[in-house]
Design an enzyme around this catalytic site. Structure first.
Site, mmCIF file in Angstrom:
data_model
loop_
_atom_site.group_PDB
_atom_site.id
_atom_site.type_symbol
_atom_site.label_atom_id
_atom_site.label_comp_id
_atom_site.label_asym_id
_atom_site.label_seq_id
_atom_site.Cartn_x
_atom_site.Cartn_y
_atom_site.Cartn_z
ATOM 1 N N THR A 1 0.890 -1.271 -0.088
ATOM 2 C CA THR A 1 0.111 0.142 -0.164
ATOM 3 C C THR A 1 0.911 1.171 -0.269
ATOM 4 O O THR A 1 1.893 1.391 0.423
ATOM 5 C CB THR A 1 -0.922 -0.067 1.242
ATOM 6 O OG1 THR A 1 -1.869 -1.056 1.137
ATOM 7 C CG2 THR A 1 -1.485 1.325 1.749
ATOM 8 N N GLY B 1 -5.044 -3.771 8.328
ATOM 9 C CA GLY B 1 -6.091 -2.822 7.953
ATOM 10 C C GLY B 1 -7.149 -2.891 9.137
ATOM 11 O O GLY B 1 -7.734 -1.837 9.888
ATOM 12 N N GLY C 1 -10.862 -1.513 3.930
ATOM 13 C CA GLY C 1 -9.759 -1.704 5.005
ATOM 14 C C GLY C 1 -9.450 -0.188 5.554
ATOM 15 O O GLY C 1 -10.413 0.714 5.310
ATOM 16 N N ASP C 2 -8.530 -0.093 6.159
ATOM 17 C CA ASP C 2 -8.282 1.497 6.695
ATOM 18 C C ASP C 2 -7.902 2.618 5.868
ATOM 19 O O ASP C 2 -7.976 3.685 6.166
ATOM 20 C CB ASP C 2 -7.276 1.115 8.044
ATOM 21 C CG ASP C 2 -5.871 0.848 7.477
ATOM 22 O OD1 ASP C 2 -5.831 -0.045 6.533
ATOM 23 O OD2 ASP C 2 -4.780 1.549 7.613
ATOM 24 N N ARG D 1 -14.968 -5.877 0.917
ATOM 25 C CA ARG D 1 -13.810 -5.440 2.318
ATOM 26 C C ARG D 1 -13.401 -4.134 1.977
ATOM 27 O O ARG D 1 -12.990 -3.792 1.077
ATOM 28 C CB ARG D 1 -12.939 -6.714 2.244
ATOM 29 C CG ARG D 1 -12.056 -6.427 3.333
ATOM 30 C CD ARG D 1 -10.798 -5.729 3.208
ATOM 31 N NE ARG D 1 -9.814 -5.573 4.387
ATOM 32 C CZ ARG D 1 -8.596 -4.788 4.482
ATOM 33 N NH1 ARG D 1 -8.398 -4.474 3.495
ATOM 34 N NH2 ARG D 1 -8.149 -5.027 5.457
ATOM 35 N N THR E 1 -0.100 2.080 7.162
ATOM 36 C CA THR E 1 0.042 0.747 6.362
ATOM 37 C C THR E 1 -0.067 -0.283 7.209
ATOM 38 O O THR E 1 0.938 -0.388 8.296
ATOM 39 C CB THR E 1 0.919 0.766 5.332
ATOM 40 O OG1 THR E 1 0.906 -0.428 4.531
ATOM 41 C CG2 THR E 1 2.512 1.044 5.807
ATOM 42 N N GLY E 2 -0.573 -1.316 6.878
ATOM 43 C CA GLY E 2 -0.606 -2.491 7.788
ATOM 44 C C GLY E 2 -1.768 -3.331 7.820
ATOM 45 O O GLY E 2 -2.825 -3.317 6.993
HETATM 46 N N1 ASP Z 1 -3.891 -1.289 5.065
HETATM 47 C C1 ASP Z 1 -4.106 -1.901 3.999
HETATM 48 C C2 ASP Z 1 -5.413 -2.656 4.211
HETATM 49 O O1 ASP Z 1 -5.729 -3.174 5.147
HETATM 50 C C3 ASP Z 1 -3.041 -3.048 3.534
HETATM 51 C C4 ASP Z 1 -1.630 -2.426 3.512
HETATM 52 O O2 ASP Z 1 -1.227 -1.452 4.255
HETATM 53 O O3 ASP Z 1 -0.948 -2.883 2.707
HETATM 54 O O4 ASP Z 1 -6.288 -2.781 3.107
#
Ligand code: ASP
Length: 303
Positions: free
Chosen positions: A171, A225, A201-202, A199, A222-223
Protein backbone atom coordinates in the site's frame (compact mmCIF):
# COMPACT_ATOMS: atom_id res chain seq x y z
CA UNK A 1 10.24 25.07 5.73
CA UNK A 2 8.79 22.04 3.96
CA UNK A 3 8.97 18.27 4.29
CA UNK A 4 7.57 15.19 2.60
CA UNK A 5 7.52 11.53 3.64
CA UNK A 6 6.19 8.49 1.80
CA UNK A 7 5.53 4.81 2.41
CA UNK A 8 5.13 1.85 0.09
CA UNK A 9 3.71 -0.62 2.62
CA UNK A 10 4.85 -2.44 5.73
CA UNK A 11 4.91 -6.13 6.57
CA UNK A 12 7.05 -9.22 6.67
CA UNK A 13 9.83 -7.85 4.54
CA UNK A 14 13.34 -9.15 5.11
CA UNK A 15 16.52 -9.44 3.13
CA UNK A 16 15.75 -13.04 2.18
CA UNK A 17 12.37 -12.16 0.69
CA UNK A 18 13.81 -9.56 -1.68
CA UNK A 19 16.42 -10.15 -4.34
CA UNK A 20 18.88 -7.41 -5.29
CA UNK A 21 17.01 -6.48 -8.46
CA UNK A 22 13.68 -6.14 -6.62
CA UNK A 23 15.27 -4.12 -3.84
CA UNK A 24 16.71 -1.76 -6.44
CA UNK A 25 13.32 -1.33 -8.11
CA UNK A 26 11.65 -0.53 -4.80
CA UNK A 27 14.29 1.98 -3.81
CA UNK A 28 14.11 3.64 -7.23
CA UNK A 29 10.32 3.80 -7.04
CA UNK A 30 10.47 5.39 -3.59
CA UNK A 31 13.10 7.89 -4.67
CA UNK A 32 11.16 8.90 -7.75
CA UNK A 33 7.97 9.45 -5.77
CA UNK A 34 9.79 11.39 -3.06
CA UNK A 35 11.51 13.65 -5.59
CA UNK A 36 8.27 14.37 -7.45
CA UNK A 37 6.54 15.47 -4.25
CA UNK A 38 9.57 17.34 -2.94
CA UNK A 39 10.06 19.32 -6.14
CA UNK A 40 6.48 20.55 -5.96
CA UNK A 41 7.01 21.75 -2.39
CA UNK A 42 10.26 23.40 -3.43
CA UNK A 43 8.44 25.18 -6.26
CA UNK A 44 5.96 26.61 -3.78
CA UNK A 45 3.08 24.21 -4.41
CA UNK A 46 0.98 23.16 -1.47
CA UNK A 47 1.13 19.96 0.57
CA UNK A 48 -2.01 18.57 -1.05
CA UNK A 49 -0.48 18.75 -4.52
CA UNK A 50 2.71 17.18 -3.23
CA UNK A 51 1.10 14.16 -1.53
CA UNK A 52 -1.21 13.56 -4.48
CA UNK A 53 1.65 13.65 -7.00
CA UNK A 54 3.87 11.41 -4.84
CA UNK A 55 1.07 8.85 -4.54
CA UNK A 56 0.24 8.97 -8.26
CA UNK A 57 3.86 8.08 -8.98
CA UNK A 58 3.59 5.04 -6.68
CA UNK A 59 0.18 4.08 -8.12
CA UNK A 60 1.73 4.00 -11.59
CA UNK A 61 4.58 1.81 -10.38
CA UNK A 62 3.99 -1.92 -10.70
CA UNK A 63 6.06 -2.67 -7.62
CA UNK A 64 3.50 -1.26 -5.17
CA UNK A 65 0.03 -2.43 -4.18
CA UNK A 66 -1.97 0.54 -5.42
CA UNK A 67 -3.27 1.59 -8.81
CA UNK A 68 -1.47 -0.43 -11.49
CA UNK A 69 0.16 -2.83 -9.01
CA UNK A 70 -2.99 -3.57 -6.99
CA UNK A 71 -3.46 -7.08 -5.63
CA UNK A 72 -6.35 -9.39 -6.60
CA UNK A 73 -9.38 -9.92 -4.40
CA UNK A 74 -11.02 -13.34 -3.98
CA UNK A 75 -13.00 -12.87 -7.19
CA UNK A 76 -9.77 -12.32 -9.10
CA UNK A 77 -10.42 -8.62 -9.65
CA UNK A 78 -8.92 -5.39 -8.38
CA UNK A 79 -10.94 -3.28 -5.97
CA UNK A 80 -9.00 -0.22 -5.00
CA UNK A 81 -9.42 2.41 -2.30
CA UNK A 82 -7.84 5.75 -1.47
CA UNK A 83 -8.19 8.81 0.73
CA UNK A 84 -6.74 12.27 1.11
CA UNK A 85 -6.97 14.91 3.83
CA UNK A 86 -6.17 18.61 3.89
CA UNK A 87 -5.04 19.79 7.31
CA UNK A 88 -5.82 23.42 6.62
CA UNK A 89 -9.59 23.03 6.94
CA UNK A 90 -9.95 19.30 7.80
CA UNK A 91 -11.48 18.68 4.41
CA UNK A 92 -11.18 15.13 3.13
CA UNK A 93 -12.13 12.80 0.31
CA UNK A 94 -12.24 9.02 -0.02
CA UNK A 95 -13.18 6.24 -2.42
CA UNK A 96 -13.43 2.48 -2.01
CA UNK A 97 -14.33 -0.60 -4.04
CA UNK A 98 -13.40 1.09 -7.29
CA UNK A 99 -12.37 -0.78 -10.40
CA UNK A 100 -10.35 0.24 -13.45
CA UNK A 101 -9.78 3.84 -12.36
CA UNK A 102 -6.14 4.54 -13.20
CA UNK A 103 -5.35 6.78 -10.24
CA UNK A 104 -7.63 6.30 -7.23
CA UNK A 105 -5.96 9.11 -5.28
CA UNK A 106 -7.09 11.63 -7.90
CA UNK A 107 -10.63 10.43 -7.47
CA UNK A 108 -10.36 10.76 -3.69
CA UNK A 109 -9.21 14.34 -4.17
CA UNK A 110 -12.06 14.99 -6.59
CA UNK A 111 -14.51 13.58 -4.01
CA UNK A 112 -13.14 16.20 -1.62
CA UNK A 113 -13.15 19.12 -4.01
CA UNK A 114 -15.86 18.43 -6.55
CA UNK A 115 -18.51 16.39 -4.78
CA UNK A 116 -20.94 17.46 -2.03
CA UNK A 117 -20.02 14.13 -0.38
CA UNK A 118 -16.83 12.95 1.24
CA UNK A 119 -16.76 9.19 0.66
CA UNK A 120 -17.87 7.56 -2.58
CA UNK A 121 -18.07 3.83 -3.08
CA UNK A 122 -17.97 1.31 -5.90
CA UNK A 123 -20.10 1.95 -9.02
CA UNK A 124 -21.17 5.38 -7.78
CA UNK A 125 -17.56 6.43 -7.42
CA UNK A 126 -16.80 5.06 -10.89
CA UNK A 127 -19.72 7.01 -12.36
CA UNK A 128 -18.36 10.14 -10.69
CA UNK A 129 -14.95 9.42 -12.27
CA UNK A 130 -16.58 9.04 -15.68
CA UNK A 131 -18.43 12.32 -15.28
CA UNK A 132 -15.08 13.99 -14.59
CA UNK A 133 -13.45 12.25 -17.57
CA UNK A 134 -10.89 10.54 -15.37
CA UNK A 135 -8.65 7.96 -17.09
CA UNK A 136 -9.82 4.34 -16.86
CA UNK A 137 -7.73 1.29 -17.75
CA UNK A 138 -8.67 -2.24 -18.83
CA UNK A 139 -8.21 -5.16 -16.45
CA UNK A 140 -5.10 -6.10 -18.45
CA UNK A 141 -3.39 -2.89 -17.25
CA UNK A 142 -3.67 -4.12 -13.65
CA UNK A 143 -2.74 -7.74 -14.40
CA UNK A 144 0.58 -9.33 -13.47
CA UNK A 145 1.32 -13.04 -13.37
CA UNK A 146 3.23 -12.59 -10.16
CA UNK A 147 0.30 -10.97 -8.38
CA UNK A 148 -2.10 -13.56 -9.79
CA UNK A 149 0.13 -16.33 -8.47
CA UNK A 150 -0.07 -14.66 -5.06
CA UNK A 151 -3.84 -14.96 -5.21
CA UNK A 152 -3.70 -18.64 -6.15
CA UNK A 153 -1.26 -19.28 -3.29
CA UNK A 154 -3.52 -17.46 -0.84
CA UNK A 155 -6.59 -19.31 -2.08
CA UNK A 156 -4.92 -22.69 -1.52
CA UNK A 157 -5.26 -22.37 2.23
CA UNK A 158 -7.96 -19.68 2.31
CA UNK A 159 -5.63 -16.97 3.51
CA UNK A 160 -6.43 -13.28 3.36
CA UNK A 161 -3.16 -11.48 3.55
CA UNK A 162 -1.14 -8.36 3.48
CA UNK A 163 0.34 -8.52 0.01
CA UNK A 164 3.88 -8.47 1.33
CA UNK A 165 3.50 -11.76 3.19
CA UNK A 166 3.54 -13.62 -0.09
CA UNK A 167 5.61 -11.12 -1.92
CA UNK A 168 6.86 -7.63 -1.53
CA UNK A 169 4.28 -5.17 -2.63
CA UNK A 170 2.74 -2.49 -0.52
CA UNK A 171 0.00 0.00 0.00
CA UNK A 172 1.27 3.51 -0.63
CA UNK A 173 0.93 6.85 1.12
CA UNK A 174 2.41 10.29 1.59
CA UNK A 175 2.38 13.11 4.14
CA UNK A 176 3.70 16.63 3.67
CA UNK A 177 4.19 20.02 5.28
CA UNK A 178 4.33 22.91 2.81
CA UNK A 179 6.04 26.26 3.15
CA UNK A 180 2.73 27.88 4.12
CA UNK A 181 2.39 25.66 7.19
CA UNK A 182 -0.24 23.34 5.72
CA UNK A 183 -0.26 19.61 6.33
CA UNK A 184 -1.75 16.95 4.04
CA UNK A 185 -1.98 13.18 4.00
CA UNK A 186 -2.83 10.59 1.33
CA UNK A 187 -3.22 6.83 1.13
CA UNK A 188 -3.95 4.42 -1.74
CA UNK A 189 -4.20 0.63 -1.92
CA UNK A 190 -5.46 -2.49 -3.63
CA UNK A 191 -6.10 -3.84 -0.11
CA UNK A 192 -5.41 -7.44 0.84
CA UNK A 193 -4.78 -10.34 -1.53
CA UNK A 194 -7.83 -12.64 -1.59
CA UNK A 195 -10.00 -10.17 0.36
CA UNK A 196 -13.71 -10.82 0.05
CA UNK A 197 -15.86 -8.79 -2.25
CA UNK A 198 -16.76 -5.54 -0.52
CA UNK A 199 -14.04 -5.60 2.15
CA UNK A 200 -12.93 -2.11 3.14
CA UNK A 201 -9.65 -1.55 4.96
CA UNK A 202 -8.21 1.40 6.86
CA UNK A 203 -6.64 3.10 3.86
CA UNK A 204 -9.74 5.01 2.72
CA UNK A 205 -10.94 5.70 6.26
CA UNK A 206 -10.30 9.19 7.58
CA UNK A 207 -9.01 8.87 11.14
CA UNK A 208 -7.91 5.26 10.78
CA UNK A 209 -5.56 5.16 7.80
CA UNK A 210 -5.31 8.85 6.99
CA UNK A 211 -5.43 12.07 8.99
CA UNK A 212 -4.14 15.64 8.70
CA UNK A 213 -4.66 18.68 10.88
CA UNK A 214 -2.58 21.86 10.62
CA UNK A 215 -2.66 22.15 14.43
CA UNK A 216 -1.00 18.79 14.94
CA UNK A 217 0.30 16.47 12.23
CA UNK A 218 -0.36 14.48 9.07
CA UNK A 219 -0.37 10.67 9.29
CA UNK A 220 -0.61 7.89 6.70
CA UNK A 221 -0.82 4.25 7.82
CA UNK A 222 -0.09 0.84 6.35
CA UNK A 223 -0.55 -2.63 7.76
CA UNK A 224 -3.34 -4.91 9.02
CA UNK A 225 -6.30 -2.73 8.11
CA UNK A 226 -8.75 -4.25 10.55
CA UNK A 227 -6.46 -3.45 13.49
CA UNK A 228 -5.74 0.05 12.26
CA UNK A 229 -9.47 0.69 12.06
CA UNK A 230 -10.01 -0.59 15.60
CA UNK A 231 -7.13 1.54 16.85
CA UNK A 232 -8.27 4.64 14.91
CA UNK A 233 -4.54 4.96 14.51
CA UNK A 234 -4.03 8.14 12.48
CA UNK A 235 -6.39 10.19 14.64
CA UNK A 236 -5.06 8.64 17.82
CA UNK A 237 -1.58 9.93 16.97
CA UNK A 238 -2.97 13.40 16.22
CA UNK A 239 -4.88 13.36 19.53
CA UNK A 240 -1.80 12.43 21.54
CA UNK A 241 0.02 15.37 19.96
CA UNK A 242 -2.91 17.74 20.48
CA UNK A 243 -4.26 16.79 23.88
CA UNK A 244 -1.25 15.24 25.58
CA UNK A 245 1.33 17.52 24.06
CA UNK A 246 3.39 14.51 23.04
CA UNK A 247 6.16 14.82 20.48
CA UNK A 248 5.35 13.26 17.10
CA UNK A 249 7.93 10.52 17.62
CA UNK A 250 6.60 9.63 21.08
CA UNK A 251 3.01 9.55 19.85
CA UNK A 252 3.87 7.30 16.88
CA UNK A 253 5.97 4.99 19.02
CA UNK A 254 3.26 4.66 21.66
CA UNK A 255 0.55 3.87 19.12
CA UNK A 256 2.52 1.58 16.81
CA UNK A 257 5.00 -0.09 19.11
CA UNK A 258 2.80 -0.42 22.19
CA UNK A 259 -0.93 -0.05 21.52
CA UNK A 260 -0.97 -1.82 18.14
CA UNK A 261 1.33 -4.56 19.35
CA UNK A 262 -1.01 -5.18 22.30
CA UNK A 263 -3.96 -5.35 19.92
CA UNK A 264 -2.05 -7.73 17.63
CA UNK A 265 -1.85 -5.43 14.61
CA UNK A 266 1.19 -5.29 12.40
CA UNK A 267 2.24 -2.32 10.30
CA UNK A 268 3.52 1.21 10.47
CA UNK A 269 2.96 4.93 9.95
CA UNK A 270 4.64 7.87 8.33
CA UNK A 271 3.93 11.23 9.92
CA UNK A 272 5.04 14.85 9.80
CA UNK A 273 4.09 17.54 12.30
CA UNK A 274 3.51 21.26 11.98
CA UNK A 275 7.17 21.95 12.86
CA UNK A 276 8.43 19.65 10.12
CA UNK A 277 9.46 16.77 12.38
CA UNK A 278 9.14 13.40 10.69
CA UNK A 279 8.41 9.97 12.18
CA UNK A 280 8.60 6.71 10.22
CA UNK A 281 7.63 4.03 12.72
CA UNK A 282 6.73 0.36 12.22
CA UNK A 283 6.37 -2.80 14.27
CA UNK A 284 6.80 -5.15 11.31
CA UNK A 285 9.89 -6.61 9.68
CA UNK A 286 10.15 -3.68 7.32
CA UNK A 287 8.40 -0.73 5.75
CA UNK A 288 9.14 0.81 2.37
CA UNK A 289 9.68 4.41 3.34
CA UNK A 290 11.44 7.69 2.80
CA UNK A 291 11.48 11.36 3.69
CA UNK A 292 13.06 14.53 2.41
CA UNK A 293 13.30 17.87 4.23
CA UNK A 294 14.09 21.37 3.07
CA UNK A 295 17.25 21.35 5.21
CA UNK A 296 18.75 18.70 2.95
CA UNK A 297 18.22 15.69 5.21
CA UNK A 298 16.63 12.63 3.63
CA UNK A 299 16.33 8.88 3.96
CA UNK A 300 15.05 6.00 1.85
CA UNK A 301 14.91 2.59 3.51
CA UNK A 302 13.12 -0.74 3.60
CA UNK A 303 14.31 -2.74 6.60
N1 ASP B 1 -3.81 -1.30 5.26
C1 ASP B 1 -4.10 -1.99 4.03
C2 ASP B 1 -5.41 -2.73 4.16
O1 ASP B 1 -5.68 -3.30 5.19
C3 ASP B 1 -3.05 -2.94 3.63
C4 ASP B 1 -1.65 -2.41 3.56
O2 ASP B 1 -1.34 -1.44 4.22
O3 ASP B 1 -0.83 -2.97 2.83
O4 ASP B 1 -6.14 -2.77 3.20
Amino acid sequence: MYTIAIHGGAGVINRNSLNAEEEKLYLEGLEESLNIGYKLLEAGKNALDAVEAAVISLEDNLMFNAGKGSVFNSDGIHEMEASIMWGKNLDAGAVSGIRNVKNPIQLARAAMEKSPHLFLNSSGAELFAKELDFPFEDDSYFFTTKRYDQLLEAKKDSRVQLDHFADNFGTVGAVALDSFGNLASANSTGGLTNKSYGRIGDSPLIGSGTYANNNTCAVSCTGDGEFFIRGVVAYDISCLVEYKNMSLADACNLVIKEKMVKLGGEGGVIAVDKSGNVALVFNSGGMYRGFKKHDGTSEIAIF
